[in-house]
Write a protein that holds these residues in place. Structure first.
Motif, short mmCIF file in Angstrom:
data_model
loop_
_atom_site.label_atom_id
_atom_site.label_comp_id
_atom_site.label_asym_id
_atom_site.label_seq_id
_atom_site.Cartn_x
_atom_site.Cartn_y
_atom_site.Cartn_z
N LEU A 113 7.03 -10.33 7.71
CA LEU A 113 6.66 -9.20 8.56
C LEU A 113 5.90 -8.17 7.72
CD1 LEU A 113 10.04 -8.50 10.42
CD2 LEU A 113 8.13 -9.88 11.23
N THR A 114 4.88 -7.57 8.28
CA THR A 114 4.20 -6.44 7.66
C THR A 114 4.64 -5.20 8.41
OG1 THR A 114 2.31 -7.83 7.11
CG2 THR A 114 1.97 -5.46 7.03
N VAL A 115 5.21 -4.26 7.68
CA VAL A 115 5.78 -3.06 8.28
C VAL A 115 5.08 -1.83 7.71
CG1 VAL A 115 7.88 -1.67 8.55
CG2 VAL A 115 8.02 -4.17 8.58
N ARG A 116 4.68 -0.92 8.58
CA ARG A 116 4.06 0.32 8.13
C ARG A 116 5.06 1.45 8.36
NH1 ARG A 116 -1.31 0.03 9.57
NH2 ARG A 116 -1.40 -1.23 7.70
N MET A 117 5.34 2.19 7.27
CA MET A 117 6.23 3.35 7.33
C MET A 117 5.36 4.61 7.37
SD MET A 117 9.16 2.34 4.55
CE MET A 117 10.21 3.74 4.97
N TYR A 118 5.62 5.45 8.35
CA TYR A 118 4.89 6.71 8.49
C TYR A 118 5.84 7.84 8.07
CZ TYR A 118 2.09 3.62 11.41
OH TYR A 118 1.34 2.57 11.88
N SER A 119 5.64 8.38 6.86
CA SER A 119 6.58 9.36 6.33
C SER A 119 6.50 10.70 7.05
CB SER A 119 6.37 9.55 4.83
OG SER A 119 5.06 9.96 4.56
N ASP A 120 5.33 11.06 7.57
CA ASP A 120 5.22 12.33 8.29
C ASP A 120 5.93 12.27 9.65
OD1 ASP A 120 3.31 10.50 9.16
OD2 ASP A 120 1.79 12.02 9.57
N GLU A 174 0.86 -1.19 0.00
CA GLU A 174 0.00 0.00 0.00
C GLU A 174 0.88 1.23 0.00
OE1 GLU A 174 -3.81 -1.37 2.74
OE2 GLU A 174 -2.18 -0.26 3.65
N ARG A 175 0.44 2.23 -0.72
CA ARG A 175 1.18 3.48 -0.75
C ARG A 175 0.17 4.63 -0.71
NH1 ARG A 175 6.48 3.81 -3.21
NH2 ARG A 175 5.96 1.89 -4.25
N PHE A 176 0.21 5.39 0.38
CA PHE A 176 -0.66 6.56 0.53
C PHE A 176 0.21 7.79 0.77
CE2 PHE A 176 -3.28 2.95 1.94
CZ PHE A 176 -4.33 3.08 1.04
N LYS A 177 -0.42 8.92 0.98
CA LYS A 177 0.32 10.16 1.12
C LYS A 177 1.31 10.13 2.29
CE LYS A 177 -0.26 15.16 1.27
NZ LYS A 177 -1.20 16.27 1.27
N TYR A 178 0.88 9.63 3.43
CA TYR A 178 1.74 9.65 4.61
C TYR A 178 2.14 8.27 5.12
CZ TYR A 178 0.45 14.55 4.76
OH TYR A 178 0.25 15.85 4.43
N THR A 179 1.61 7.21 4.53
CA THR A 179 1.97 5.86 4.97
C THR A 179 2.27 4.95 3.79
OG1 THR A 179 -0.33 5.10 5.00
CG2 THR A 179 0.56 5.96 7.07
N THR A 180 3.20 4.05 4.01
CA THR A 180 3.52 3.01 3.05
C THR A 180 3.58 1.70 3.82
OG1 THR A 180 4.85 4.55 1.75
CG2 THR A 180 5.23 2.22 1.36
N THR A 181 2.90 0.68 3.31
CA THR A 181 2.91 -0.62 3.97
C THR A 181 3.76 -1.57 3.14
OG1 THR A 181 0.69 -0.21 4.83
CG2 THR A 181 1.48 -2.48 4.90
#
Length: 146
Positions: A80-87, A54-61
């Protein structure tokens, strides 16, 4: 029995460091999939596939799949499922194997046999894994004939 209180500051530092490690590995994060490998001491190869799910404005999974070819199934694969919070510039493990969501803290004992600080341990594991990959890993080029 003393109640477990998670160290939020330590968890935040770990998630920030994981974000920086992933940023170094994935560069601009423009691809949908990344492939890496490293050789263990015995010459056995370990493959790491990272897929952007998933790729959104502030998060990428991301789905990270590590396969150690020297181990028998099912111990050869870790997902592993990792969520990146770009903000916030943080990355944390939100799921382990087949999309199971992780809670912040678990009661102990529990049916899943999770430790009280299971989420913290999994994020530490991710940090060690990414650190090893940055130090010893190489990019696996995917060659597709025309």
């Amino acid at each position: 029995m003393k109640k477990y209180v998670p160290d939020i500051a330590q968890h935040a530092l770990l998630c920030e460091a994981n974000y920086l490690r992933l940023e170094r590995l994935l560069q601009d994060q423009s691809d949908a999939q990344y492939q890496f490998s490293w050789q263990e001491n015995g010459g056995n190869r370990v493959d790491v596939d990272i897929q952007v799910t998933e790729r959104f404005k502030y998060t990428t999974t991301l789905k990270l799949l590590k396969q150690a070819h020297s181990f028998p199934a099912p111990m050869d694969t870790v997902e592993l499922t990792v969520r990146m919070y770009s903000d916030a510039r943080m990355a944390e493990v939100v799921g382990v194997s087949q999309g199971q969501q992780l809670a912040g803290v678990y009661r102990y004992p529990n049916e899943q046999m999770y430790q009280i600080d299971e989420k913290q341990q999994v994020n530490r594991y991710l940090a060690e894994w990414l650190g090893h990959l940055l130090t010893h890993g190489t990019v696996r080029e995917l060659w597709i004939p025309k």
